[in-house]
Design a protein around this motif. Structure first.
Motif, PDB file in Angstrom:
ATOM      1  N   ALA A  77       0.825  -1.210   0.000  1.00  0.00           N
ATOM      2  CA  ALA A  77       0.000   0.000   0.000  1.00  0.00           C
ATOM      3  C   ALA A  77       0.858   1.258   0.000  1.00  0.00           C
ATOM      4  N   GLY A  78       2.100   1.119   0.476  1.00  0.00           N
ATOM      5  CA  GLY A  78       2.983   2.286   0.589  1.00  0.00           C
ATOM      6  C   GLY A  78       2.561   3.217   1.703  1.00  0.00           C
ATOM      7  N   LEU A  79       1.703   2.721   2.596  1.00  0.00           N
ATOM      8  CA  LEU A  79       1.183   3.537   3.692  1.00  0.00           C
ATOM      9  C   LEU A  79       1.081   2.720   4.967  1.00  0.00           C
ATOM     10  N   GLY A  80       1.254   3.379   6.105  1.00  0.00           N
ATOM     11  CA  GLY A  80       1.131   2.715   7.394  1.00  0.00           C
ATOM     12  C   GLY A  80       2.145   3.285   8.368  1.00  0.00           C
ATOM     13  N   PRO A  81       1.993   3.005   9.636  1.00  0.00           N
ATOM     14  CA  PRO A  81       2.884   3.581  10.646  1.00  0.00           C
ATOM     15  C   PRO A  81       4.347   3.194  10.475  1.00  0.00           C
ATOM     16  N   VAL A  92       6.852   6.388  15.478  1.00  0.00           N
ATOM     17  CA  VAL A  92       5.416   6.475  15.203  1.00  0.00           C
ATOM     18  C   VAL A  92       4.706   5.480  16.117  1.00  0.00           C
ATOM     19  N   GLU A  93       3.801   5.986  16.919  1.00  0.00           N
ATOM     20  CA  GLU A  93       3.083   5.123  17.856  1.00  0.00           C
ATOM     21  C   GLU A  93       1.581   5.220  17.622  1.00  0.00           C
ATOM     22  N   VAL A  94       0.959   4.063  17.513  1.00  0.00           N
ATOM     23  CA  VAL A  94      -0.493   3.990  17.345  1.00  0.00           C
ATOM     24  C   VAL A  94      -1.037   3.166  18.503  1.00  0.00           C
ATOM     25  N   PRO A  95      -1.523   3.812  19.569  1.00  0.00           N
ATOM     26  CA  PRO A  95      -1.989   3.083  20.755  1.00  0.00           C
ATOM     27  C   PRO A  95      -3.276   2.299  20.542  1.00  0.00           C
ATOM     28  N   ASP A  96      -4.073   2.686  19.536  1.00  0.00           N
ATOM     29  CA  ASP A  96      -5.299   1.947  19.230  1.00  0.00           C
ATOM     30  C   ASP A  96      -5.491   1.952  17.713  1.00  0.00           C
ATOM     31  N   ILE A  97      -5.204   0.838  17.087  1.00  0.00           N
ATOM     32  CA  ILE A  97      -5.272   0.735  15.628  1.00  0.00           C
ATOM     33  C   ILE A  97      -6.688   0.983  15.115  1.00  0.00           C
ATOM     34  N   ARG A  98      -7.675   0.737  15.947  1.00  0.00           N
ATOM     35  CA  ARG A  98      -9.063   0.952  15.514  1.00  0.00           C
ATOM     36  C   ARG A  98      -9.356   2.428  15.270  1.00  0.00           C
ATOM     37  N   GLU A  99      -8.528   3.316  15.834  1.00  0.00           N
ATOM     38  CA  GLU A  99      -8.737   4.759  15.688  1.00  0.00           C
ATOM     39  C   GLU A  99      -7.673   5.389  14.785  1.00  0.00           C
ATOM     40  N   ILE A 100      -7.171   4.603  13.877  1.00  0.00           N
ATOM     41  CA  ILE A 100      -6.093   5.056  13.009  1.00  0.00           C
ATOM     42  C   ILE A 100      -6.596   6.070  11.989  1.00  0.00           C
ATOM     43  N   ARG A 101      -5.690   6.885  11.447  1.00  0.00           N
ATOM     44  CA  ARG A 101      -6.089   7.915  10.485  1.00  0.00           C
ATOM     45  C   ARG A 101      -6.613   7.281   9.187  1.00  0.00           C
ATOM     46  N   PRO A 102      -7.504   7.947   8.485  1.00  0.00           N
ATOM     47  CA  PRO A 102      -8.220   7.364   7.346  1.00  0.00           C
ATOM     48  C   PRO A 102      -7.344   6.785   6.246  1.00  0.00           C
ATOM     49  N   TRP A 104      -4.738   5.216   6.430  1.00  0.00           N
ATOM     50  CA  TRP A 104      -4.109   3.955   6.833  1.00  0.00           C
ATOM     51  C   TRP A 104      -5.148   2.859   7.070  1.00  0.00           C
ATOM     52  N   PHE A 105      -6.320   3.007   6.523  1.00  0.00           N
ATOM     53  CA  PHE A 105      -7.379   2.027   6.770  1.00  0.00           C
ATOM     54  C   PHE A 105      -7.020   0.629   6.264  1.00  0.00           C
ATOM     55  N   ALA A 106      -6.257   0.542   5.174  1.00  0.00           N
ATOM     56  CA  ALA A 106      -5.855  -0.776   4.664  1.00  0.00           C
ATOM     57  C   ALA A 106      -4.989  -1.484   5.708  1.00  0.00           C
ATOM     58  N   PHE A 107      -4.090  -0.725   6.333  1.00  0.00           N
ATOM     59  CA  PHE A 107      -3.266  -1.280   7.409  1.00  0.00           C
ATOM     60  C   PHE A 107      -4.145  -1.665   8.596  1.00  0.00           C
ATOM     61  N   ARG A 108      -5.079  -0.782   8.951  1.00  0.00           N
ATOM     62  CA  ARG A 108      -5.975  -1.047  10.079  1.00  0.00           C
ATOM     63  C   ARG A 108      -6.715  -2.371   9.891  1.00  0.00           C
ATOM     64  N   ASP A 109      -7.314  -2.552   8.722  1.00  0.00           N
ATOM     65  CA  ASP A 109      -8.101  -3.761   8.472  1.00  0.00           C
ATOM     66  C   ASP A 109      -7.229  -5.007   8.534  1.00  0.00           C
ATOM     67  N   GLY A 110      -6.032  -4.918   7.941  1.00  0.00           N
ATOM     68  CA  GLY A 110      -5.132  -6.069   7.976  1.00  0.00           C
ATOM     69  C   GLY A 110      -4.665  -6.384   9.373  1.00  0.00           C
ATOM     70  N   ALA A 111      -4.356  -5.335  10.149  1.00  0.00           N
ATOM     71  CA  ALA A 111      -3.884  -5.528  11.516  1.00  0.00           C
ATOM     72  C   ALA A 111      -4.964  -6.155  12.388  1.00  0.00           C
ATOM     73  N   LEU A 112      -6.173  -5.655  12.271  1.00  0.00           N
ATOM     74  CA  LEU A 112      -7.267  -6.191  13.081  1.00  0.00           C
ATOM     75  C   LEU A 112      -7.583  -7.632  12.703  1.00  0.00           C
ATOM     76  N   ASP A 113      -7.513  -7.938  11.417  1.00  0.00           N
ATOM     77  CA  ASP A 113      -7.746  -9.320  10.972  1.00  0.00           C
ATOM     78  C   ASP A 113      -6.712 -10.273  11.574  1.00  0.00           C
ATOM     79  N   LEU A 114      -5.505  -9.765  11.786  1.00  0.00           N
ATOM     80  CA  LEU A 114      -4.423 -10.589  12.336  1.00  0.00           C
ATOM     81  C   LEU A 114      -4.366 -10.543  13.865  1.00  0.00           C
ATOM     82  N   GLY A 115      -5.253  -9.751  14.465  1.00  0.00           N
ATOM     83  CA  GLY A 115      -5.351  -9.721  15.919  1.00  0.00           C
ATOM     84  C   GLY A 115      -4.517  -8.673  16.619  1.00  0.00           C
ATOM     85  N   PHE A 116      -3.954  -7.708  15.876  1.00  0.00           N
ATOM     86  CA  PHE A 116      -3.142  -6.659  16.490  1.00  0.00           C
ATOM     87  C   PHE A 116      -3.996  -5.433  16.797  1.00  0.00           C
TER      88      PHE A 116
END
Length: 236
Positions: A77-81, A92-102, A104-116
């Protein structure tokens, strides 16, 4: 608990420092580094990205297929923390991936699917030049405390020292060429993991453990053993 953890961290630095000798394997050093981070900092998974001679990031080491897949998703994607950490040279710190900036949503979805649920990315930096990023993933939300954040940066600095030390041992090559060779070695290792996984009917993580244990027991470079496996001159 604090004392035992500090002792573990100190022992980890000694172990990492011991690998900085003539002929050491950069790939194995980076793998030891991410394994150490996962143990000492209680991360669910750790990944390390390095840039090649053209500035293109690639996965250099990871503690699991989970973290490796997430790093690859970011790179595509060329995007993400973790990519942002490399581009800016800043933590770069993201304390809650569910509240990530718009964006980076592709990263958010992948991270949540993997349990992070959170990530802490630390740059590998030398005199203004950023060569990669060390990324700690957690199954829980929250920031790293000050002590853990400092330890993460120290371990990232150890990775940088390892790469620079390799450069000092080979004066004819520059840092970017060193990174490229290490990344090329990682490609061969990934191929070897696939071969062993197929032949032994085991998961990729177990296949890598078998290759790494063989290399250490035989006192051979990890990349060399992987090349023999790919070329079918070695069967584990």
């Amino acid at each position: 608990m604090t004392e035992s953890r500090e002792g573990l961290l100190a022992a980890s630095f000694v172990s990492l420092a011991d690998t900085l000798v003539v002929g050491y394997d950069v790939v194995d050093l980076m793998q030891t580094l991410v394994d150490t981070c996962a143990t000492v900092l209680h991360a669910a998974a750790v990944g390390l990205l390095l840039a090649d001679e053209n500035g293109v990031l690639e996965v250099m080491a990871s503690t699991s297929e989970r973290s490796r897949l997430l790093e690859i998703l970011q790179l595509r994607a060329g995007l993400g923390p973790c990519v942002e950490c490399y581009l800016t040279g800043k933590v770069v710190e993201v304390p809650d991936i569910r509240e990530i900036r718009p964006d980076w949503f592709a990263f958010r979805d992948g991270a949540l699917d993997l349990g992070f649920l959170s990530v802490h990315a630390v740059p590998l930096r030398l005199r203004g030049f950023t060569m990669g990023a060390l990324n700690l993933f957690s199954d829980a939300t929250g920031e790293l405390n000050e002590t853990d954040a400092a330890a993460a940066q120290a371990l990232a600095d150890m990775a940088t020292i390892g790469i620079v030390h390799e450069r000092a041992l080979r004066q004819s090559e520059d840092t970017r060429e060193q990174l490229q060779r290490a990344l090329d070695s990682r490609v061969v290792i990934e191929q070897a993991k696939g071969v062993v996984s197929h032949v032994k009917h085991v998961e990729m993580n177990e296949a890598f453990a078998l290759i790494r244990n063989y290399a250490r027991n035989a006192r051979r470079p990890l990349s060399e053993v992987a090349a023999d496996i790919v070329n079918r001159t070695l069967t584990l």
